[in-house]
Design a protein around this motif. Structure first.
Motif, PDB file in Angstrom:
ATOM      1  N   ALA A  34      30.754 118.104-115.200  1.00 38.29           N
ATOM      2  CA  ALA A  34      30.461 117.748-116.587  1.00 38.29           C
ATOM      3  C   ALA A  34      29.036 117.221-116.718  1.00 38.29           C
ATOM      4  N   LEU A  35      28.602 116.411-115.763  1.00 39.89           N
ATOM      5  CA  LEU A  35      27.243 115.867-115.807  1.00 39.89           C
ATOM      6  C   LEU A  35      26.219 117.000-115.748  1.00 39.89           C
ATOM      7  N   LEU A  36      26.433 117.925-114.826  1.00 35.03           N
ATOM      8  CA  LEU A  36      25.502 119.044-114.688  1.00 35.03           C
ATOM      9  C   LEU A  36      25.482 119.885-115.952  1.00 35.03           C
ATOM     10  N   ALA A  37      26.671 120.085-116.539  1.00 31.09           N
ATOM     11  CA  ALA A  37      26.760 120.953-117.721  1.00 31.09           C
ATOM     12  C   ALA A  37      26.082 120.330-118.932  1.00 31.09           C
ATOM     13  N   ARG A  38      26.068 119.014-119.002  1.00 33.10           N
ATOM     14  CA  ARG A  38      25.599 118.385-120.230  1.00 33.10           C
ATOM     15  C   ARG A  38      24.269 117.647-120.077  1.00 33.10           C
ATOM     16  N   ALA A  39      23.599 117.869-118.965  1.00 23.76           N
ATOM     17  CA  ALA A  39      22.284 117.251-118.783  1.00 23.76           C
ATOM     18  C   ALA A  39      21.227 118.022-119.563  1.00 23.76           C
ATOM     19  N   ASP A  40      20.239 117.304-120.087  1.00 25.43           N
ATOM     20  CA  ASP A  40      19.131 117.992-120.760  1.00 25.43           C
ATOM     21  C   ASP A  40      18.093 118.417-119.718  1.00 25.43           C
ATOM     22  N   ALA A  41      16.965 118.934-120.209  1.00 24.11           N
ATOM     23  CA  ALA A  41      15.962 119.487-119.292  1.00 24.11           C
ATOM     24  C   ALA A  41      15.412 118.430-118.332  1.00 24.11           C
ATOM     25  N   ARG A  42      15.385 117.161-118.775  1.00 22.98           N
ATOM     26  CA  ARG A  42      14.856 116.109-117.917  1.00 22.98           C
ATOM     27  C   ARG A  42      15.907 115.566-116.950  1.00 22.98           C
ATOM     28  N   GLY A  43      17.125 116.084-117.034  1.00 20.37           N
ATOM     29  CA  GLY A  43      18.176 115.575-116.157  1.00 20.37           C
ATOM     30  C   GLY A  43      18.873 114.347-116.719  1.00 20.37           C
ATOM     31  N   ASP A  44      18.756 114.141-118.037  1.00 21.44           N
ATOM     32  CA  ASP A  44      19.446 113.011-118.669  1.00 21.44           C
ATOM     33  C   ASP A  44      20.710 113.500-119.377  1.00 21.44           C
ATOM     34  N   VAL A  45      21.757 112.701-119.254  1.00 21.26           N
ATOM     35  CA  VAL A  45      22.991 112.994-119.980  1.00 21.26           C
ATOM     36  C   VAL A  45      23.198 111.867-120.986  1.00 21.26           C
ATOM     37  N   HIS A  46      23.037 112.178-122.260  1.00 25.03           N
ATOM     38  CA  HIS A  46      23.158 111.143-123.289  1.00 25.03           C
ATOM     39  C   HIS A  46      24.576 111.063-123.818  1.00 25.03           C
ATOM     40  N   LEU A  47      25.454 110.519-123.000  1.00 20.50           N
ATOM     41  CA  LEU A  47      26.846 110.360-123.408  1.00 20.50           C
ATOM     42  C   LEU A  47      27.344 109.014-122.897  1.00 20.50           C
ATOM     43  N   THR A  48      28.236 108.404-123.631  1.00 26.47           N
ATOM     44  CA  THR A  48      28.854 107.163-123.147  1.00 26.47           C
ATOM     45  C   THR A  48      29.923 107.529-122.113  1.00 26.47           C
ATOM     46  N   HIS A  49      30.353 106.531-121.354  1.00 28.06           N
ATOM     47  CA  HIS A  49      31.405 106.783-120.367  1.00 28.06           C
ATOM     48  C   HIS A  49      32.664 107.292-121.058  1.00 28.06           C
ATOM     49  N   ASP A  50      32.906 106.773-122.243  1.00 31.74           N
ATOM     50  CA  ASP A  50      34.032 107.205-123.054  1.00 31.74           C
ATOM     51  C   ASP A  50      33.950 108.702-123.374  1.00 31.74           C
ATOM     52  N   LEU A  57      20.398 112.150-113.789  1.00 35.20           N
ATOM     53  CA  LEU A  57      20.731 112.816-112.530  1.00 35.20           C
ATOM     54  C   LEU A  57      19.564 112.695-111.556  1.00 35.20           C
ATOM     55  N   LEU A  58      19.839 112.241-110.356  1.00 30.00           N
ATOM     56  CA  LEU A  58      18.799 112.057-109.347  1.00 30.00           C
ATOM     57  C   LEU A  58      18.881 113.108-108.251  1.00 30.00           C
ATOM     58  N   ALA A  59      20.077 113.610-108.006  1.00 26.20           N
ATOM     59  CA  ALA A  59      20.253 114.564-106.900  1.00 26.20           C
ATOM     60  C   ALA A  59      21.136 115.710-107.368  1.00 26.20           C
ATOM     61  N   VAL A  60      20.491 116.664-108.050  1.00 26.62           N
ATOM     62  CA  VAL A  60      21.233 117.773-108.656  1.00 26.62           C
ATOM     63  C   VAL A  60      21.961 118.611-107.603  1.00 26.62           C
ATOM     64  N   ALA A  61      21.290 118.871-106.505  1.00 28.08           N
ATOM     65  CA  ALA A  61      21.896 119.713-105.471  1.00 28.08           C
ATOM     66  C   ALA A  61      23.178 119.072-104.935  1.00 28.08           C
ATOM     67  N   ALA A  62      23.103 117.766-104.671  1.00 33.81           N
ATOM     68  CA  ALA A  62      24.279 117.067-104.142  1.00 33.81           C
ATOM     69  C   ALA A  62      25.407 117.075-105.171  1.00 33.81           C
TER      70      ALA A  62
END
Lengths: 202, 202
Positions: A138-154, A189-194
Motif C-alpha cells: 500500500a505504501l509503494l502504491a500510494r507514494a508520490d514522486a518524492r516517496g511521500d505517502v500523505h495518509l494518516t495511519h487510519d 519511504l527511505l528504502a523502496v527496494a526493501a
DNA sequence: GCGCGTCGGTGACTTAGTCACCAAGCGCGC
DNA sequence: GCGCGCTTGGTGACTAAGTCACCGACGCGC
C-alpha cells in the motif's frame, strides 16, 4: 475529436470530497471520468472501512455497472478523492450505446475485466498475505514522486482492511528498520527496494 | 425451443472432478452451463486455497469473461464439482453474439454484475467477519436438504479462506454448544436457527 | 490383518485485531 | 500568545486467528 457524445449525456463536475454515492442510493447513470479519481469503499457494521478500488479516467466504476445491469441500489460508498470532470450517461442512453457502439462496449468490458482482476488480488491478499507485506504494498502504491505517502495511519488501515493500531505498530517496526520515516499525516519511504521485497512476501 | 444456437458453439460434457482450467491456461471459449456446477478457487503461494465462487446454470464464469475481454490467461483454477453439460462458445462467436444478440448481452451483463456482488460480500467478510460467523454461513450455504454438509474440515477451510485447524476448533465449539454433530467427512446441522444467528454475527 | 493415505485433534507458539486510554500536534478563537 | 478541542498517533493488556509439529483414528486395498 468526437462530436458531443450524445443527446443524453450530462456533464459531471464536482470538487474533491464530494460523496458521489452511498449504500442504498439509486444509480443515476454511468460515469465516464475525464479527470480525477473516485475512491470506492465498503464500511462493515463494526465500522471497519476497506477501500475496494479507485476509478481513474478510462476506468469503470464496477458498483455503477452492477447497479445498472441488475437495477439495484449501491452497496458501497464512492467519494471524489480529487476534483472530478467527466460525463454522466443516463441508464437508457448507456443501454443504447452498449448495443450500438462496439468501441464503447469493448471499453466497458475491458474495464470491468480489469477491475475484476484487481478484486481477485484483493481477495488473495486479504486471505493470505501478512500485514507487513500488505502495508508495504500500500505504501509503494500510494507514494508520490518524492516517496511521500500523505495518509494518516487510519487511512492506511482502510487501504489494507486492517485496524489503525496494527498499522501504527507495523509502521513503527518499518521505522526501526530504517525503511520509512514517520511524521504526522505522512510516511516517507527511505528504502523502496526493501519495501518491494516485503510487499512480495520477503 | 431455440434452434441449434450457432455455427460456432461446441457441446461441452465432462465428468465430476475434471479440471476445466488452471492458472496460466489460455481461455478456449465462453462456457454456457446447462447442468452441473463449477468451483473456481485461488491457491496462494503458501498453499492456502480459497473458493472464489461457483458457477451454476445461467451463471457466468467471471474468470472466463475476464480472459476473453482482456485476452489474458486464467489466474485461478476451475473444477467440475458435478458432471457438466453445456456449450462452449469460441471467442469469435462470443464476440459476435455480444454485438448481435441483446438478450445474450443482457444475460452476460447481469451474470457478471451478480458475480461481482458476491465478490464484494466475500471481501467484506474476509476483512471483518469472525471465523465463527463465516463458518456458520458456509455450513448453512452448503448443507443438503437433510441438514448434512458433506465436506472435510480442509474443504470447509477453503470455503472460508482459513486453515483446517481453525475450522476443526470452531466446529468443536459448535458441537459442544449442540449446534452441530460431527462425523468423518460430514457435519450435521442440529440448530439451524442458532447457526443463522451466528452467521449474522450474533 | 497389515500398511498406508486421508482426516481430524491438540499443544505451543506467533501474528493480528480489539479495547481502553493517554499524549502530542495543530488549528482556531479570543 | 494562550487555552481549547479535535485529530492523530502510541501503548499495554487482552482475545482471536493462524501456524507448526505431531499424533491418533478411520477406511481401503492387498
Amino acid at each position: 475529436m468526437t462530436p458531443p457524445l450524445s443527446s443524453g449525456a450530462r456533464p459531471l463536475a464536482c470538487p474533491a470530497g464530494t460523496v458521489l454515492f452511498r449504500p442504498d442510493d439509486v444509480c443515476s447513470g454511468f460515469v465516464m471520468l475525464a479527470e480525477g479519481c473516485i475512491r470506492v469503499s465498503l464500511t462493515s457494521p463494526g465500522g471497519r472501512e476497506i477501500v475496494l478500488y479507485r476509478v481513474h479516467p478510462g476506468g469503470v466504476c464496477l458498483q455503477t455497472f452492477t447497479c445498472l445491469a441488475e437495477g439495484r441500489v449501491y452497496s458501497a460508498e464512492g467519494i471524489a478523492e480529487t476534483e472530478l470532470k467527466g460525463e454522466l450517461i443516463p441508464p437508457a442512453e448507456y443501454e443504447r450505446r452498449l448495443a450500438a457502439d462496439p468501441d464503447f462496449r469493448r471499453t466497458v468490458f475491458t474495464a470491468v475485466a480489469h477491475r475484476f482482476a484487481d478484486f481477485e488480488h484483493l481477495v488473495e491478499s486479504l486471505a493470505s498475505a501478512s500485514i507487513e507485506s500488505r502495508l508495504a504494498e500500500a505504501l509503494l502504491a500510494r507514494a508520490d514522486a518524492r516517496g511521500d505517502v500523505h495518509l494518516t495511519h487510519d487511512a492506511l488501515a482502510a487501504e489494507i482492511g486492517s485496524a489503525r493500531e496494527v498499522v501504527s505498530r507495523q509502521l513503527a517496526r518499518f521505522e526501526r528498520a530504517r525503511l520509512v520515516a514517520l511524521s504526522r499525516g505522512k510516511v516517507t519511504l527511505l528504502a523502496v527496494a526493501a519495501l518491494k521485497q516485503k510487499a512480495a512476501g520477503q
